[in-house]
Design a protein around this motif. Structure first.
Motif, PDB file in Angstrom:
ATOM      1  N   ARG A  73       0.873  -1.169   0.000  1.00 11.85           N
ATOM      2  CA  ARG A  73       0.000   0.000   0.000  1.00 11.85           C
ATOM      3  C   ARG A  73       0.906   1.213   0.000  1.00 11.85           C
ATOM      4  O   ARG A  73       1.725   1.370   0.907  1.00 11.85           O
ATOM      5  CB  ARG A  73      -0.886  -0.004   1.235  1.00 11.85           C
ATOM      6  N   ALA A  83      -8.364   0.095   1.442  1.00 14.03           N
ATOM      7  CA  ALA A  83      -8.681  -1.285   1.811  1.00 14.03           C
ATOM      8  C   ALA A  83     -10.091  -1.678   1.390  1.00 14.03           C
ATOM      9  O   ALA A  83     -10.314  -2.809   0.963  1.00 14.03           O
ATOM     10  CB  ALA A  83      -8.515  -1.468   3.320  1.00 14.03           C
ATOM     11  N   PRO A  86     -11.625  -2.466  -3.077  1.00 17.96           N
ATOM     12  CA  PRO A  86     -11.832  -3.740  -3.780  1.00 17.96           C
ATOM     13  C   PRO A  86     -13.027  -4.525  -3.252  1.00 17.96           C
ATOM     14  O   PRO A  86     -13.701  -5.215  -4.026  1.00 17.96           O
ATOM     15  CB  PRO A  86     -10.529  -4.512  -3.555  1.00 17.96           C
ATOM     16  N   VAL A  87     -13.314  -4.394  -1.954  1.00 18.44           N
ATOM     17  CA  VAL A  87     -14.468  -5.110  -1.391  1.00 18.44           C
ATOM     18  C   VAL A  87     -15.762  -4.565  -1.985  1.00 18.44           C
ATOM     19  O   VAL A  87     -16.651  -5.320  -2.380  1.00 18.44           O
ATOM     20  CB  VAL A  87     -14.469  -4.994   0.147  1.00 18.44           C
ATOM     21  N   ALA A  90     -16.121  -5.799  -5.638  1.00 20.16           N
ATOM     22  CA  ALA A  90     -16.517  -7.203  -5.754  1.00 20.16           C
ATOM     23  C   ALA A  90     -17.955  -7.397  -5.306  1.00 20.16           C
ATOM     24  O   ALA A  90     -18.739  -8.069  -5.982  1.00 20.16           O
ATOM     25  CB  ALA A  90     -15.577  -8.078  -4.931  1.00 20.16           C
ATOM     26  N   ALA A  91     -18.334  -6.772  -4.180  1.00 23.72           N
ATOM     27  CA  ALA A  91     -19.695  -6.962  -3.664  1.00 23.72           C
ATOM     28  C   ALA A  91     -20.724  -6.452  -4.658  1.00 23.72           C
ATOM     29  O   ALA A  91     -21.733  -7.115  -4.927  1.00 23.72           O
ATOM     30  CB  ALA A  91     -19.853  -6.255  -2.320  1.00 23.72           C
ATOM     31  N   PHE A  94     -21.117  -8.830  -7.690  1.00 25.35           N
ATOM     32  CA  PHE A  94     -21.883 -10.042  -7.431  1.00 25.35           C
ATOM     33  C   PHE A  94     -23.363  -9.744  -7.224  1.00 25.35           C
ATOM     34  O   PHE A  94     -24.228 -10.471  -7.696  1.00 25.35           O
ATOM     35  CB  PHE A  94     -21.349 -10.758  -6.188  1.00 25.35           C
ATOM     36  N   TRP A 146      -8.802   7.224  -6.297  1.00 28.71           N
ATOM     37  CA  TRP A 146      -8.452   8.398  -5.503  1.00 28.71           C
ATOM     38  C   TRP A 146      -7.566   8.020  -4.321  1.00 28.71           C
ATOM     39  O   TRP A 146      -6.585   8.703  -4.022  1.00 28.71           O
ATOM     40  CB  TRP A 146      -9.721   9.090  -5.001  1.00 28.71           C
ATOM     41  N   SER A 147      -7.905   6.920  -3.643  1.00 29.03           N
ATOM     42  CA  SER A 147      -7.202   6.618  -2.398  1.00 29.03           C
ATOM     43  C   SER A 147      -5.767   6.156  -2.625  1.00 29.03           C
ATOM     44  O   SER A 147      -4.936   6.274  -1.729  1.00 29.03           O
ATOM     45  CB  SER A 147      -7.970   5.561  -1.606  1.00 29.03           C
ATOM     46  N   GLU A 246      -1.880   0.530  -8.181  1.00 26.59           N
ATOM     47  CA  GLU A 246      -1.182   0.370  -6.907  1.00 26.59           C
ATOM     48  C   GLU A 246      -1.597  -0.888  -6.161  1.00 26.59           C
ATOM     49  O   GLU A 246      -1.107  -1.146  -5.076  1.00 26.59           O
ATOM     50  CB  GLU A 246      -1.432   1.587  -6.019  1.00 26.59           C
ATOM     51  N   SER A 249      -1.486  -8.408  -4.963  1.00 22.47           N
ATOM     52  CA  SER A 249      -1.988  -9.575  -4.246  1.00 22.47           C
ATOM     53  C   SER A 249      -3.492  -9.742  -4.442  1.00 22.47           C
ATOM     54  O   SER A 249      -4.009  -9.488  -5.527  1.00 22.47           O
ATOM     55  CB  SER A 249      -1.617  -9.445  -2.769  1.00 22.47           C
ATOM     56  N   MET A 250      -4.215 -10.129  -3.400  1.00 23.62           N
ATOM     57  CA  MET A 250      -5.624 -10.463  -3.529  1.00 23.62           C
ATOM     58  C   MET A 250      -6.507  -9.236  -3.766  1.00 23.62           C
ATOM     59  O   MET A 250      -7.584  -9.350  -4.351  1.00 23.62           O
ATOM     60  CB  MET A 250      -6.091 -11.213  -2.281  1.00 23.62           C
ATOM     61  N   SER A 251      -6.077  -8.060  -3.298  1.00 22.02           N
ATOM     62  CA  SER A 251      -6.885  -6.866  -3.561  1.00 22.02           C
ATOM     63  C   SER A 251      -6.986  -6.643  -5.061  1.00 22.02           C
ATOM     64  O   SER A 251      -8.052  -6.314  -5.587  1.00 22.02           O
ATOM     65  CB  SER A 251      -6.258  -5.636  -2.922  1.00 22.02           C
ATOM     66  N   MET A 254      -9.365  -9.080  -6.600  1.00 21.33           N
ATOM     67  CA  MET A 254     -10.775  -8.740  -6.418  1.00 21.33           C
ATOM     68  C   MET A 254     -11.269  -7.818  -7.525  1.00 21.33           C
ATOM     69  O   MET A 254     -12.390  -7.953  -8.007  1.00 21.33           O
ATOM     70  CB  MET A 254     -10.983  -8.068  -5.052  1.00 21.33           C
ATOM     71  N   LEU A 257     -11.629  -9.994 -10.527  1.00 22.50           N
ATOM     72  CA  LEU A 257     -12.839 -10.811 -10.378  1.00 22.50           C
ATOM     73  C   LEU A 257     -14.071  -9.966 -10.660  1.00 22.50           C
ATOM     74  O   LEU A 257     -14.972 -10.382 -11.395  1.00 22.50           O
ATOM     75  CB  LEU A 257     -12.878 -11.371  -8.955  1.00 22.50           C
TER      76      LEU A 257
END
Lengths: 345, 119
Positions: A73, A83, A86-87, A90-91, A94, A146-147, A246, A249-251, A254, A257
């Motif tokens: 990060r 953080a 990406p959540v 993905a949410a 789906f 932005w973040s 930036e 890994s898994m972020s 996501m 995905l």
């Protein structure tokens, strides 16, 4: 059956939700493989062919690799938003699939008293729900861009959000024309309205009544999912990777995905609205979902084919096309549909 | 009525939990060896010049504002489209009037150059 268990209908519903979720994840993995394979054949090479039969297990190998990658990060980034972006992505990706019907109903070979429909939930404003949830996806992208506090990410995020909101208008108007034909906002009813044939051989799909609407929908859908020829947020050659430069890994996985699940969702919506959903000849009712899969797969293949065939647009051309051509055409299409419906009755 | 939305909520929770879990899990199992250079924002390998928290083109704001106006219009069209059968010709004329006002604004924005991307 122990008393503390919820009733079988609820259990079956929860099971259905899990099955749909898993199918979405697997279809995204399958799409990654298909994309690389089709791209490879278009470019006259073999593509992944080491992991599993013809490389079908390649996406899983990639996930395992990504799992063990270092998660970085940038120190100037906004930790919380970085953080959760990406959540959110993905949410949102789906969630939109929840209202899409992919088959008739099943009693699981007589296990249930009441048949449950093959759909996570049949809400009466399904089209609005899809419209709302796909807009939520923009938040993930904007926040990620932005973040990160990186110039490439910021530009990618801005471009992406401007592009998505511009094409969302035409997307919504194309939907409205179909809603008008069906007189309902429920996707199940819209699909059922397309049952039957004209003169015995042309299926009564809305694509034949709404050819322009279908074209608008598909064009806007490609722009909504940020795919080539409208893949500006990523535009490898100028923005590195856009909003997820930036991420690692898994972020990163996501976002990847989410992109593929979004494609599946747009294809599924197009199938339900224009291509008669699960309806099709030859198959018995309980296998109707096969037709749904076939149609969704064909649209997805078309997506991939387009990506590896067409060059990228220029950004100003994209915005001009969305606002000056697609939007007026979508409005006129809607009005013409309304006038024709009232005239023919 | 509202119970039909519960599955959507469950679906969102599952998806968010899945995403959060895999991200946290990856963080736990992977080797983390950060250093000052790695934590710089990426800029083609050279040292980052300045911050990304800078001013950006006014166009994005314009597009966002236009979007709000037209999106409200789209949302207005959904119930109209569903009930066109009942509203009949009256509904069509009403919508034409509504769109006429909107089109005036649309052409105003166009003539003012709000839809041009190049300066």
């Amino acid at each position: 059956m122990p008393a503390w268990l919820p009733p079988p209908a609820v259990l079956a519903h929860l099971g259905l939700i899990l099955v749909v979720f898993n199918m979405l994840v697997l279809s995204a993995a399958f799409m990654v493989w298909m994309e690389r394979k089709v791209c490879a054949y278009i470019q006259d090479r073999n593509g992944p062919n080491r992991v599993g039969f013809e490389g079908v297990l390649q996406p899983f190998a990639d996930v395992i690799k990504l799992l063990f990658k270092e998660e970085l990060r940038p120190k100037a980034a906004d930790a919380l938003l970085f953080a959760i972006a990406p959540v959110i992505s993905a949410a949102a990706a789906f969630a939109a699939f929840a209202v899409i019907p992919f088959g008739t109903s099943t009693t699981l070979w007589g296990l249930l008293d009441q048949p449950i429909p093959l759909q996570v939930t049949d809400v009466n404003v399904a089209v609005l729900v899809i419209f709302a949830i796909t807009s939520m996806g923009i938040y993930g992208i904007v926040l990620a861009g932005w973040s990160s506090n990186s110039k490439y990410s910021l530009l990618g995020g801005l471009r992406s959000s401007a592009q998505m909101i511009s094409y969302e208008l035409s997307y919504g108007l194309a939907l409205a024309a179909v809603i008008m034909l069906a007189g309902s906002l429920s996707l199940r009813e819209i699909v059922l309205n397309q049952a039957g044939t004209w003169w015995g051989f042309i299926p009564r799909w809305y694509v034949f009544l709404q050819p322009i609407g279908f074209l608008i929908f598909m064009t806007a859908g490609v722009a909504e999912t940020n795919r080539a020829p409208f893949d500006f947020p990523e535009a490898e050659q100028e923005l590195v990777a856009g909003y997820h430069t930036e991420y690692s890994s898994m972020s990163f996985a996501m976002f990847f995905l989410a992109e593929y699940v979004n494609m599946v969702t747009v294809s599924a919506v197009a199938t339900s609205l224009f291509l008669g959903g699960w309806l099709g000849p030859f198959l018995p009712d309980w296998l109707a979902w096969v037709w749904f899969l076939v149609k969704v797969f064909l649209i997805l293949f078309f997506y991939v084919w387009m990506r590896w065939t067409l060059p990228r647009y220029r950004y100003d051309q994209l915005m001009e096309f969305g606002w000056k051509y697609l939007l007026p055409v979508a409005v006129l299409n809607l009005l013409a549909t309304a006038a024709l419906i009232l005239w023919i009755g | 009525m509202l119970t039909s939305y519960v599955p959507i909520f469950i679906f969102i929770v599952i998806a968010a939990a899945f995403a959060a879990f895999t991200i946290v899990f990856a963080r736990l199992v992977s080797a983390q060896k950060p250093n000052a250079i790695k934590l710089e924002p990426y800029e083609c390998g050279i040292e980052a010049a300045g911050d990304a928290r800078d001013r950006y083109s006014i166009r994005y704001y314009l597009i966002a504002m236009l979007f709000v106006i037209f999106d409200v219009e789209t949302v207005f069209m959904f119930p109209w489209a569903v009930s066109l059968g009942k509203l009949a010709v009256f509904g069509l004329i009403e919508m034409l009037l509504f769109l006429f006002i909107l089109v005036v604004g649309y052409f105003y924005a166009w003539r003012k150059g709000a839809l041009e991307w190049q300066l």
